[in-house]
Motif scaffolding. Structure first.
Motif, mmCIF file in Angstrom:
data_model
loop_
_atom_site.group_PDB
_atom_site.id
_atom_site.type_symbol
_atom_site.label_atom_id
_atom_site.label_comp_id
_atom_site.label_asym_id
_atom_site.label_seq_id
_atom_site.Cartn_x
_atom_site.Cartn_y
_atom_site.Cartn_z
ATOM 1 N N ALA A 136 0.837 -1.210 0.000
ATOM 2 C CA ALA A 136 0.000 0.000 0.000
ATOM 3 C C ALA A 136 0.867 1.253 0.000
ATOM 4 C CB ALA A 136 -0.918 -0.010 1.214
ATOM 5 N N ALA A 137 1.973 1.246 0.749
ATOM 6 C CA ALA A 137 2.875 2.385 0.756
ATOM 7 C C ALA A 137 3.522 2.563 -0.596
ATOM 8 C CB ALA A 137 3.945 2.190 1.848
ATOM 9 N N ASP A 138 3.850 1.462 -1.236
ATOM 10 C CA ASP A 138 4.471 1.530 -2.569
ATOM 11 C C ASP A 138 3.487 2.099 -3.581
ATOM 12 O OD1 ASP A 138 6.623 1.022 -4.394
ATOM 13 O OD2 ASP A 138 5.480 -0.696 -5.137
ATOM 14 N N GLU A 139 2.204 1.715 -3.456
ATOM 15 C CA GLU A 139 1.190 2.239 -4.378
ATOM 16 C C GLU A 139 0.979 3.734 -4.147
ATOM 17 O OE1 GLU A 139 -2.152 -0.228 -3.637
ATOM 18 O OE2 GLU A 139 -1.414 -1.909 -4.856
ATOM 19 N N ALA A 140 1.048 4.154 -2.856
ATOM 20 C CA ALA A 140 0.913 5.585 -2.581
ATOM 21 C C ALA A 140 2.075 6.347 -3.180
ATOM 22 C CB ALA A 140 0.854 5.819 -1.066
ATOM 23 N N LEU A 141 3.285 5.751 -3.129
ATOM 24 C CA LEU A 141 4.445 6.386 -3.749
ATOM 25 C C LEU A 141 4.247 6.482 -5.258
ATOM 26 C CD1 LEU A 141 7.389 7.413 -3.749
ATOM 27 C CD2 LEU A 141 8.120 5.019 -3.839
ATOM 28 N N TYR A 142 3.765 5.415 -5.851
ATOM 29 C CA TYR A 142 3.521 5.419 -7.311
ATOM 30 C C TYR A 142 2.543 6.519 -7.682
ATOM 31 C CZ TYR A 142 2.160 3.865 -11.943
ATOM 32 O OH TYR A 142 1.873 3.818 -13.298
#
Length: 505
Positions: free
Chosen positions: A484-490
């Motif tokens: 989820a954090a990676d998707e927010a970064l994306y």
């Protein structure tokens, strides 16, 4: 210190602590063992010193007993000779004999014994009226001598042993007098019977009893007069020591032992003394402390020096061993630190990050707290490396790591390099709003560094950050939170970069 530093260095700190404490413990144990060994050696040497004291005291006692018994035996014989003369003078049949036979009966050849002078009979005026040396007595008056005056003035004195004197009838030979009182039938004073004993008897007796170079052996009258002392000194014979501290001790008990400094020569000695039970005499044997402890001192010096050297060597070896252990543990700690830390940024590496995330995730589950993650990625970093080179890229990574650590102030917060230009920040017990504020501080700090980046639309190095905050549930998966954090970064990158994007709850 941040949580990242605390956690990634937890085991390392433990090793460093052991690396510091273990060498100290080794050196301390070595020193303690050496001190105990030297203490035991000191105790043994001290006991050896006491043994030397006891041995010397026993030796002095034995010597005193030998001298005392010899003197008592001879005094008994001399006293019997005097009493025989007293008894003979009271027998009319003896007194009626011719002079030469009367002399043989009264004196019984006593004058022929070694160390004895003549047996003399004196009248109430102190004149010699009969002696053992011949039928015609030598002329002399001895009314001034103590052996005469004491018997004259003290009817019940019994056997009296005088102070030393120089014989008037034997060319000044040093002697002591043994006397008994003669009385008329009415009890009045009738004179004395005197037996002179050559001082050489005591001198020869004492000379055969060894007491060391500074030892002494003395025969003392109970009035304080020195009758004989070994080593022999004519000036000492006859001296009165009744005011000396040693003499006061002699009079305080029938026998005993003590240490004291002699008034005669100033030498400190161990004394053994005994009062004669049947004569007014004191026998005293003494050994100087210098002689008494000389063998012990040599032995103590040798053993003590060897033990001190051994103890010092043991302590030195313990210290060297401790230093070697410290160097080894520090080396091991440094290796472990390298294994858990990113060498370029000083943050946790990916390996220690995984352990940290698992730990904080389980803790959040137990406490029902919120765990927030920040996923930080440097914008267009590949283009930066291609333009400015990898060395500049490394410098930029280190600068970004400083911006991250400068903005996570709580000890529980931590950061790690996830890989390449990506970083993860772990914020335990931090709400979504709090995580967003910290992320914005980090983003602003990176942008404020004003690191030139010609390939960026902002003209400087910037970073995009994705945040996620979760309260772990029983079936939640940590991997999903990271995703989820990676998707927010994306999403932050897709919507313009250099911004913070928060994952939906």
């Amino acid at each position: 210190m941040t949580k990242a530093e605390q956690y990634s260095c937890a085991s390392i700190a433990s090793r460093i602590k052991r690396g510091l404490s273990t060498p100290v413990a080794v050196a301390s144990c070595g020193a303690l063992i050496a001190v105990v060994m030297m203490g035991l050696c000191g105790l043994i040497l001290y006991q050896s010193r006491l043994d030397a004291l006891d041995h010397t005291r026993d030796t002095l006692r034995d010597i005193s007993v030998i001298a005392q018994r010899d003197i008592e035996r001879n005094l008994e014989l001399y006293a019997l000779s005097l009493q025989a003369v007293v008894d003979g003078l009271q027998q009319p049949d003896v007194m009626a004999l011719p002079p030469h036979l009367r002399r043989e009966v009264l004196f019984d050849r006593a004058a022929s014994a070694k160390y004895l002078g003549a047996l003399r009979i004196m009248d109430e005026l102190g004149n010699v009226v009969m002696d053992s040396e011949g039928d015609t007595p030598k002329v002399g008056n001895f009314s001034d001598r103590s052996y005469f005056t004491v018997q004259r003035d003290n009817p019940n004195v019994g056997l009296y042993i005088s102070d030393p004197f120089l014989s008037r009838l034997r060319n000044g030979t040093p002697s002591i007098g043994l006397s008994r009182r003669l009385s008329h039938p009415d009890g009045s004073f009738a004179g004395i019977v005197l037996l002179a004993v050559n001082i050489a008897y005591f001198r020869d007796l004492f000379a055969g009893l060894a007491l060391g170079p500074h030892g002494s052996l003395s025969l003392i009258g109970k009035d304080g007069a020195m009758l004989m002392r070994q080593p022999y000194d004519p000036k000492v014979i006859g001296r009165n020591i009744k005011n000396a501290a040693t003499f006061r001790r002699f009079m305080a008990a029938p026998e005993g032992s003590f240490s004291e400094t002699a008034s005669i020569d100033g030498v400190r000695r161990l004394y053994w003394f005994a009062n004669f039970p049947n004569a007014p005499l004191i026998i005293m044997a003494a050994s100087s402390e210098e002689d008494m402890y000389a063998p012990w001192r040599r032995r103590a010096l040798t053993i003590g020096s060897l033990m001190a050297m051994f103890g010092a060597a043991f302590i030195a070896l313990s210290i060297l061993l401790g230093m070697q252990l410290r160097r080894r543990m520090r080396a091991e700690s440094a290796l472990e630190l390298l294994a858990r830390t990113d060498g370029l940024t000083g943050l946790n590496n990916r390996r220690s990050l995984g352990e940290l995330l698992e730990l904080e995730w389980r803790r959040a589950k137990r406490s029902h707290g919120v765990l927030s993650l920040l996923f930080v990625d440097i914008d267009r970093f590949k283009a930066y490396n291609d333009t400015y080179g990898h060395q500049a890229g490394d410098d930029t990574l280190a600068a970004v790591a400083r911006c991250i650590t400068d903005n996570i102030r709580r000890p529980t917060d931590s950061a790690a390099r996830y890989g390449g230009e990506e970083f993860i920040v772990v914020l335990p017990d931090t709400s979504a709003l709090g995580a967003s504020l910290i992320a914005e501080k980090i983003r602003s700090a990176i942008s404020a560094c004003q690191i030139e980046h010609a390939g960026s639309e902002f003209g400087r190095v910037t970073a995009s950050i994705g945040t996620v905050s979760r309260e772990p549930q029983t079936d939640d998966d940590l991997t999903a939170v990271i995703k989820a954090a990676d998707e927010a970064l994306y999403n932050a990158k897709a919507t313009g970069r250099n911004k913070v994007s928060t994952a939906p709850v």
